[in-house]
Design a protein around this motif. Structure first.
Motif, PDB file in Angstrom:
ATOM      1  N   ALA A 184      44.129  35.930 -10.675  1.00  0.00           N
ATOM      2  CA  ALA A 184      44.299  34.681  -9.931  1.00  0.00           C
ATOM      3  C   ALA A 184      45.565  34.662  -9.090  1.00  0.00           C
ATOM      4  O   ALA A 184      45.754  33.746  -8.271  1.00  0.00           O
ATOM      5  N   ALA A 185      46.428  35.655  -9.276  1.00  0.00           N
ATOM      6  CA  ALA A 185      47.703  35.677  -8.559  1.00  0.00           C
ATOM      7  C   ALA A 185      47.516  36.116  -7.112  1.00  0.00           C
ATOM      8  O   ALA A 185      46.634  36.911  -6.786  1.00  0.00           O
ATOM      9  N   GLU A 186      48.372  35.600  -6.248  1.00  0.00           N
ATOM     10  CA  GLU A 186      48.423  36.048  -4.867  1.00  0.00           C
ATOM     11  C   GLU A 186      49.273  37.320  -4.799  1.00  0.00           C
ATOM     12  O   GLU A 186      50.048  37.607  -5.716  1.00  0.00           O
ATOM     13  N   PRO A 187      49.138  38.107  -3.717  1.00  0.00           N
ATOM     14  CA  PRO A 187      49.984  39.299  -3.589  1.00  0.00           C
ATOM     15  C   PRO A 187      51.468  38.951  -3.689  1.00  0.00           C
ATOM     16  O   PRO A 187      51.938  37.989  -3.085  1.00  0.00           O
ATOM     17  N   GLY A 188      52.179  39.721  -4.497  1.00  0.00           N
ATOM     18  CA  GLY A 188      53.600  39.485  -4.687  1.00  0.00           C
ATOM     19  C   GLY A 188      53.938  38.366  -5.645  1.00  0.00           C
ATOM     20  O   GLY A 188      55.095  37.963  -5.752  1.00  0.00           O
ATOM     21  N   MET A 189      52.955  37.864  -6.381  1.00  0.00           N
ATOM     22  CA  MET A 189      53.166  36.714  -7.267  1.00  0.00           C
ATOM     23  C   MET A 189      53.139  37.130  -8.733  1.00  0.00           C
ATOM     24  O   MET A 189      52.389  38.013  -9.125  1.00  0.00           O
ATOM     25  N   VAL A 190      53.979  36.477  -9.529  1.00  0.00           N
ATOM     26  CA  VAL A 190      53.971  36.609 -10.986  1.00  0.00           C
ATOM     27  C   VAL A 190      53.524  35.280 -11.566  1.00  0.00           C
ATOM     28  O   VAL A 190      54.136  34.243 -11.302  1.00  0.00           O
ATOM     29  N   ILE A 191      52.435  35.290 -12.346  1.00  0.00           N
ATOM     30  CA  ILE A 191      51.910  34.065 -12.964  1.00  0.00           C
ATOM     31  C   ILE A 191      52.067  34.175 -14.474  1.00  0.00           C
ATOM     32  O   ILE A 191      51.740  35.210 -15.068  1.00  0.00           O
ATOM     33  N   ILE A 192      52.550  33.098 -15.095  1.00  0.00           N
ATOM     34  CA  ILE A 192      52.663  33.053 -16.554  1.00  0.00           C
ATOM     35  C   ILE A 192      51.803  31.916 -17.096  1.00  0.00           C
ATOM     36  O   ILE A 192      51.595  30.894 -16.430  1.00  0.00           O
ATOM     37  N   ALA A 193      51.303  32.111 -18.304  1.00  0.00           N
ATOM     38  CA  ALA A 193      50.533  31.075 -18.984  1.00  0.00           C
ATOM     39  C   ALA A 193      51.474  30.036 -19.573  1.00  0.00           C
ATOM     40  O   ALA A 193      52.683  30.253 -19.706  1.00  0.00           O
ATOM     41  N   ASP A 194      50.910  28.889 -19.965  1.00  0.00           N
ATOM     42  CA  ASP A 194      51.723  27.821 -20.537  1.00  0.00           C
ATOM     43  C   ASP A 194      52.404  28.279 -21.827  1.00  0.00           C
ATOM     44  O   ASP A 194      53.506  27.824 -22.141  1.00  0.00           O
ATOM     45  N   SER A 195      51.755  29.181 -22.580  1.00  0.00           N
ATOM     46  CA  SER A 195      52.356  29.683 -23.823  1.00  0.00           C
ATOM     47  C   SER A 195      53.653  30.431 -23.535  1.00  0.00           C
ATOM     48  O   SER A 195      54.620  30.343 -24.308  1.00  0.00           O
ATOM     49  N   THR A 196      53.704  31.152 -22.435  1.00  0.00           N
ATOM     50  CA  THR A 196      54.928  31.859 -22.040  1.00  0.00           C
ATOM     51  C   THR A 196      55.929  30.890 -21.434  1.00  0.00           C
ATOM     52  O   THR A 196      57.137  30.992 -21.686  1.00  0.00           O
ATOM     53  N   ARG A 197      55.435  29.938 -20.647  1.00  0.00           N
ATOM     54  CA  ARG A 197      56.304  28.925 -20.028  1.00  0.00           C
ATOM     55  C   ARG A 197      57.093  28.171 -21.091  1.00  0.00           C
ATOM     56  O   ARG A 197      58.278  27.884 -20.920  1.00  0.00           O
ATOM     57  N   HIS A 198      56.462  27.857 -22.200  1.00  0.00           N
ATOM     58  CA  HIS A 198      57.136  27.122 -23.271  1.00  0.00           C
ATOM     59  C   HIS A 198      58.310  27.928 -23.835  1.00  0.00           C
ATOM     60  O   HIS A 198      59.338  27.358 -24.205  1.00  0.00           O
ATOM     61  N   LEU A 199      58.171  29.241 -23.877  1.00  0.00           N
ATOM     62  CA  LEU A 199      59.212  30.088 -24.475  1.00  0.00           C
ATOM     63  C   LEU A 199      60.368  30.377 -23.523  1.00  0.00           C
ATOM     64  O   LEU A 199      61.500  30.569 -23.967  1.00  0.00           O
ATOM     65  N   VAL A 200      60.125  30.427 -22.219  1.00  0.00           N
ATOM     66  CA  VAL A 200      61.208  30.740 -21.277  1.00  0.00           C
ATOM     67  C   VAL A 200      62.015  29.505 -20.913  1.00  0.00           C
ATOM     68  O   VAL A 200      63.085  29.617 -20.300  1.00  0.00           O
ATOM     69  N   GLY A 201      61.529  28.313 -21.291  1.00  0.00           N
ATOM     70  CA  GLY A 201      62.297  27.100 -21.034  1.00  0.00           C
ATOM     71  C   GLY A 201      62.547  26.893 -19.552  1.00  0.00           C
ATOM     72  O   GLY A 201      61.651  27.014 -18.714  1.00  0.00           O
ATOM     73  N   ASP A 202      63.814  26.618 -19.203  1.00  0.00           N
ATOM     74  CA  ASP A 202      64.201  26.366 -17.809  1.00  0.00           C
ATOM     75  C   ASP A 202      64.981  27.535 -17.214  1.00  0.00           C
ATOM     76  O   ASP A 202      65.796  27.350 -16.303  1.00  0.00           O
ATOM     77  N   LEU A 203      64.740  28.739 -17.709  1.00  0.00           N
ATOM     78  CA  LEU A 203      65.484  29.896 -17.233  1.00  0.00           C
ATOM     79  C   LEU A 203      65.012  30.369 -15.858  1.00  0.00           C
ATOM     80  O   LEU A 203      65.726  31.123 -15.185  1.00  0.00           O
ATOM     81  N   PHE A 204      63.814  29.929 -15.428  1.00  0.00           N
ATOM     82  CA  PHE A 204      63.255  30.403 -14.166  1.00  0.00           C
ATOM     83  C   PHE A 204      62.803  29.235 -13.304  1.00  0.00           C
ATOM     84  O   PHE A 204      62.450  28.162 -13.809  1.00  0.00           O
ATOM     85  N   LEU A 205      62.830  29.474 -12.001  1.00  0.00           N
ATOM     86  CA  LEU A 205      62.244  28.526 -11.065  1.00  0.00           C
ATOM     87  C   LEU A 205      60.734  28.730 -11.072  1.00  0.00           C
ATOM     88  O   LEU A 205      60.257  29.842 -10.833  1.00  0.00           O
ATOM     89  N   LEU A 206      59.993  27.675 -11.358  1.00  0.00           N
ATOM     90  CA  LEU A 206      58.546  27.782 -11.516  1.00  0.00           C
ATOM     91  C   LEU A 206      57.827  26.821 -10.570  1.00  0.00           C
ATOM     92  O   LEU A 206      58.361  25.766 -10.207  1.00  0.00           O
ATOM     93  N   ARG A 207      56.620  27.213 -10.173  1.00  0.00           N
ATOM     94  CA  ARG A 207      55.741  26.330  -9.406  1.00  0.00           C
ATOM     95  C   ARG A 207      54.464  26.131 -10.210  1.00  0.00           C
ATOM     96  O   ARG A 207      53.765  27.097 -10.507  1.00  0.00           O
ATOM     97  N   GLU A 208      54.192  24.890 -10.551  1.00  0.00           N
ATOM     98  CA  GLU A 208      53.012  24.613 -11.362  1.00  0.00           C
ATOM     99  C   GLU A 208      51.741  24.819 -10.543  1.00  0.00           C
ATOM    100  O   GLU A 208      51.619  24.314  -9.414  1.00  0.00           O
ATOM    101  N   LEU A 209      50.812  25.550 -11.101  1.00  0.00           N
ATOM    102  CA  LEU A 209      49.557  25.845 -10.418  1.00  0.00           C
ATOM    103  C   LEU A 209      48.401  25.013 -10.949  1.00  0.00           C
ATOM    104  O   LEU A 209      47.276  25.143 -10.467  1.00  0.00           O
ATOM    105  N   GLY A 210      48.680  24.197 -11.947  1.00  0.00           N
ATOM    106  CA  GLY A 210      47.636  23.357 -12.517  1.00  0.00           C
ATOM    107  C   GLY A 210      46.795  24.108 -13.533  1.00  0.00           C
ATOM    108  O   GLY A 210      47.022  25.274 -13.839  1.00  0.00           O
ATOM    109  N   ALA A 211      45.807  23.421 -14.061  1.00  0.00           N
ATOM    110  CA  ALA A 211      44.916  24.015 -15.059  1.00  0.00           C
ATOM    111  C   ALA A 211      43.936  24.959 -14.377  1.00  0.00           C
ATOM    112  O   ALA A 211      43.301  24.602 -13.385  1.00  0.00           O
ATOM    113  N   GLN A 212      43.850  26.177 -14.906  1.00  0.00           N
ATOM    114  CA  GLN A 212      42.967  27.196 -14.348  1.00  0.00           C
ATOM    115  C   GLN A 212      41.816  27.464 -15.327  1.00  0.00           C
ATOM    116  O   GLN A 212      42.019  27.529 -16.541  1.00  0.00           O
ATOM    117  N   THR A 213      40.623  27.621 -14.785  1.00  0.00           N
ATOM    118  CA  THR A 213      39.460  27.945 -15.601  1.00  0.00           C
ATOM    119  C   THR A 213      39.083  29.395 -15.367  1.00  0.00           C
ATOM    120  O   THR A 213      38.894  29.819 -14.218  1.00  0.00           O
TER     121      THR A 213
END
Length: 393
Positions: A219-248
């Protein structure tokens, strides 16, 4: 013995592609020399020494028995049983490889894939991840097995950004820049079961996490790193993130919240940045906190004080420091934080640079002129002469 696992135990998994490309098997391994290692592209002297030492510890087996490390060199992961682990899985894919293969001669395409794999393996190894499998233009890596750290999700996200940047500097023979798509997910798995035979043998991972990481990569665009919510919870606010919404995703029953990792966030406190909820109350540290408050009272009276907190990781050093800061909020003071990082060991002034970066309000993407303006604004708070800041423009 699997050569890929053997290299991983030595912390040298970045050389797995070179060993595979040159068909180094268990029969050849004991006879490798320093010159052979140079020919394999191992230019770092320390890595060659480590490999030669490990090779010297391999004992030839009797007839019908496979080669194995000597007991002195066999690490705790030499014989592994399947185990339940929380694993952060990274799935890397080379963008446009199919199209590229139709344009290039097979020999040239082989060189591109090898360069790409070596680059990805090097960045993953730098953050102490484990290359699980090369699948042509795809790379599967684990953080949390066979070696575990307290910050696997952060390491995986940093590795993803580093891979994206490193691969973007590579070019195909026609001058086309290379790009990756990366998906990262964290979850419970069972890892360690051996499947396959010979060179195809690998440690299997059972669970939804690898599948989710692969779906996120798709689902990622070229040059993009996507993380799941489970990973987002663990990294806290250490990274600048853009929410992509719920993905099916196909094969995954529930929608998955996904986030694009844009870069590292400048934070005042890494401890606070890792916390996504309310901080837990401090427990059974009254004596230590009283000692710190006593030193503060002495410092206020004019007696300079230095306090060293030492202990094992996770024992609560950062937490008690935060408790002291909270206790002093009502009192006049200046707070300065200088935090070292295992990811910037090659930058001796990194703590000071980060302190200035935070104080000046630098953000990723700032140009040099804008950073200079922010730095001058910071200096203007303490001096009327900021001309020195422009001397090295």
């Amino acid at each position: 013995m699997d050569i890929a696992a053997w290299l991983a135990d030595l912390g040298l998994e970045r050389y797995v592609p070179a060993f595979r490309e040159n068909e180094i098997d268990l029969d050849i391994l004991p006879s490798l020399t320093a010159d052979d290692l140079k020919d394999l592209g191992i230019v770092i002297v320390g890595h060659r020494r480590k490999l030669l030492k490990a090779i010297a510890g391999l004992k030839p087996a009797s007839a019908g028995v496979s080669l194995s490390p000597s007991p002195a060199l066999a690490g705790p992961t030499a014989q592994r049983d399947a185990e339940r682990r929380q694993l952060t899985v990274v799935f890397v894919d080379l963008v446009g490889s199919t199209t590229l293969s139709t344009k290039l001669d097979p020999e040239d395409m082989r060189g591109v894939i090898r360069l790409y794999q070596n680059t990805v393996a090097g960045e993953i190894a730098r953050f102490e991840g484990h290359i699980a499998k090369f699948m042509g233009d795809g790379v599967l890596a684990y953080f949390g097995w066979p070696r575990a750290h307290e910050d696997e999700a952060e390491r995986a996200a940093r590795a993803g950004l580093a891979v994206t940047e490193a691969v973007s500097r590579l070019q195909a023979p026609g001058g086309e820049p290379l790009q990756t798509r990366i998906g990262i997910a964290t979850g419970l798995v069972v890892v360690g079961d051996l499947i396959g035979e010979g060179a195809a043998q690998e440690q299997a991972v059972v669970g939804d996490t690898p599948n989710l990481a692969a779906r996120l990569q798709g689902a990622a665009e070229p040059g993009m790193v996507i993380i799941a919510d489970s990973t987002r919870h663990l990294v806290g606010d250490l990274f600048l993130l853009r929410e992509l919404g719920a993905q099916t995703f196909k094969g995954i029953t529930e929608p998955v919240s996904a986030f694009a990792v844009l870069g590292e966030r400048v934070v005042e406190s890494r401890f606070a940045a890792r916390r996504t909820g309310r901080m837990a109350p401090i427990v059974a540290r009254d004596q230590e906190l009283a000692l710190l408050m006593g030193r503060w009272e002495q410092a206020k009276s004019g007696e300079g004080q230095v306090v060293l907190l030492s202990g094992e990781a996770g024992i609560g050093k950062s937490r008690i420091t935060e408790a002291l800061i909270d206790a002093l909020r009502a009192e006049p003071h200046f707070l300065r934080r200088y935090q070292c990082s295992p990811y910037h060991v090659d930058s001796a002034l990194y703590p000071a640079i980060q302190e200035i970066t935070h104080a000046a309000g630098f953000i990723p993407g700032d140009g040099l002129d804008l950073r200079l303006e922010r730095l001058e604004a910071l200096l203007a708070k303490t001096t009327d002469d900021v001309s020195a800041a422009r001397q090295r423009r």
